[in-house]
Design a protein around this motif. Structure first.
Motif, PDB file in Angstrom:
ATOM      1  N   ILE A 132       0.842  -1.202   0.000  1.00  0.00           N
ATOM      2  CA  ILE A 132       0.000   0.000   0.000  1.00  0.00           C
ATOM      3  C   ILE A 132       0.877   1.252   0.000  1.00  0.00           C
ATOM      4  O   ILE A 132       0.541   2.251  -0.627  1.00  0.00           O
ATOM      5  CB  ILE A 132      -0.986  -0.039   1.189  1.00  0.00           C
ATOM      6  N   CYS A 142      -6.836  -3.549  -7.694  1.00  0.00           N
ATOM      7  CA  CYS A 142      -6.378  -4.151  -6.449  1.00  0.00           C
ATOM      8  C   CYS A 142      -6.573  -5.659  -6.569  1.00  0.00           C
ATOM      9  O   CYS A 142      -7.661  -6.112  -6.940  1.00  0.00           O
ATOM     10  CB  CYS A 142      -7.220  -3.670  -5.271  1.00  0.00           C
ATOM     11  N   TRP A 144      -6.091  -8.372  -0.935  1.00  0.00           N
ATOM     12  CA  TRP A 144      -6.420  -7.248  -0.055  1.00  0.00           C
ATOM     13  C   TRP A 144      -7.835  -7.395   0.490  1.00  0.00           C
ATOM     14  O   TRP A 144      -8.736  -7.830  -0.224  1.00  0.00           O
ATOM     15  CB  TRP A 144      -6.304  -5.925  -0.817  1.00  0.00           C
ATOM     16  N   GLU A 182      -8.696  -2.567   2.910  1.00  0.00           N
ATOM     17  CA  GLU A 182      -7.411  -2.232   2.291  1.00  0.00           C
ATOM     18  C   GLU A 182      -7.608  -1.758   0.856  1.00  0.00           C
ATOM     19  O   GLU A 182      -6.991  -0.776   0.426  1.00  0.00           O
ATOM     20  CB  GLU A 182      -6.474  -3.452   2.306  1.00  0.00           C
ATOM     21  N   LYS A 194      -8.810   1.743   0.841  1.00  0.00           N
ATOM     22  CA  LYS A 194      -7.704   2.657   1.159  1.00  0.00           C
ATOM     23  C   LYS A 194      -6.813   2.855  -0.075  1.00  0.00           C
ATOM     24  O   LYS A 194      -6.425   3.988  -0.401  1.00  0.00           O
ATOM     25  CB  LYS A 194      -6.888   2.089   2.323  1.00  0.00           C
TER      26      LYS A 194
END
Length: 118
Positions: free
Chosen positions: A46, A63, A67, A71, A74
């Motif tokens: 990250i 992503c 994750w 997460e 984010k």
């Protein structure tokens, strides 16, 4: 014959960069007739999201499925803090484990055209 859409500069966030490269390579190949997608970089953590997005200014970020939803949120927020109109997608948590790389490619081929055309 319709025009290919793009070019799209894609960054992935995946702790397994070689796997990301293989899966995205298959996605790019599957969509090649309609979309010009270039996988320009991968973030293994990250912490790498902001510097990588700042450096490359991608218009798409994925992503990976390792994750959690929190997460992934984010990661996407961080990416948008640099490139506000970036298109982002989080592969559902655990998809790679449940269905393997074929399942991830199949999933992305079904979702990515809609994302890129939005």
């Amino acid at each position: 014959m319709s025009e290919r859409k793009g070019p799209f500069k894609l960054v992935t966030v995946n702790t397994a960069p070689e796997r990301a490269k293989r899966v995205i390579g298959r996605l790019i190949e599957a969509l090649r007739g309609d979309f010009d997608i270039e996988h320009i970089d991968n973030c293994e953590s990250i912490d790498q999201v902001v510097p990588t997005v700042t450096k490359h200014k991608p218009n798409v970020l994925f992503c990976a499925s390792m994750w959690t939803a929190e997460e992934a949120e984010k990661i996407q927020t961080l990416a948008r803090s640099v490139v506000p109109d970036i298109k982002t997608h989080a592969i559902p948590t655990g998809l790679q484990v449940e269905r393997g790389p074929d399942g991830v490619v199949e999933y992305l081929v079904g979702r990515v055209p809609v994302l890129l055309e939005s």
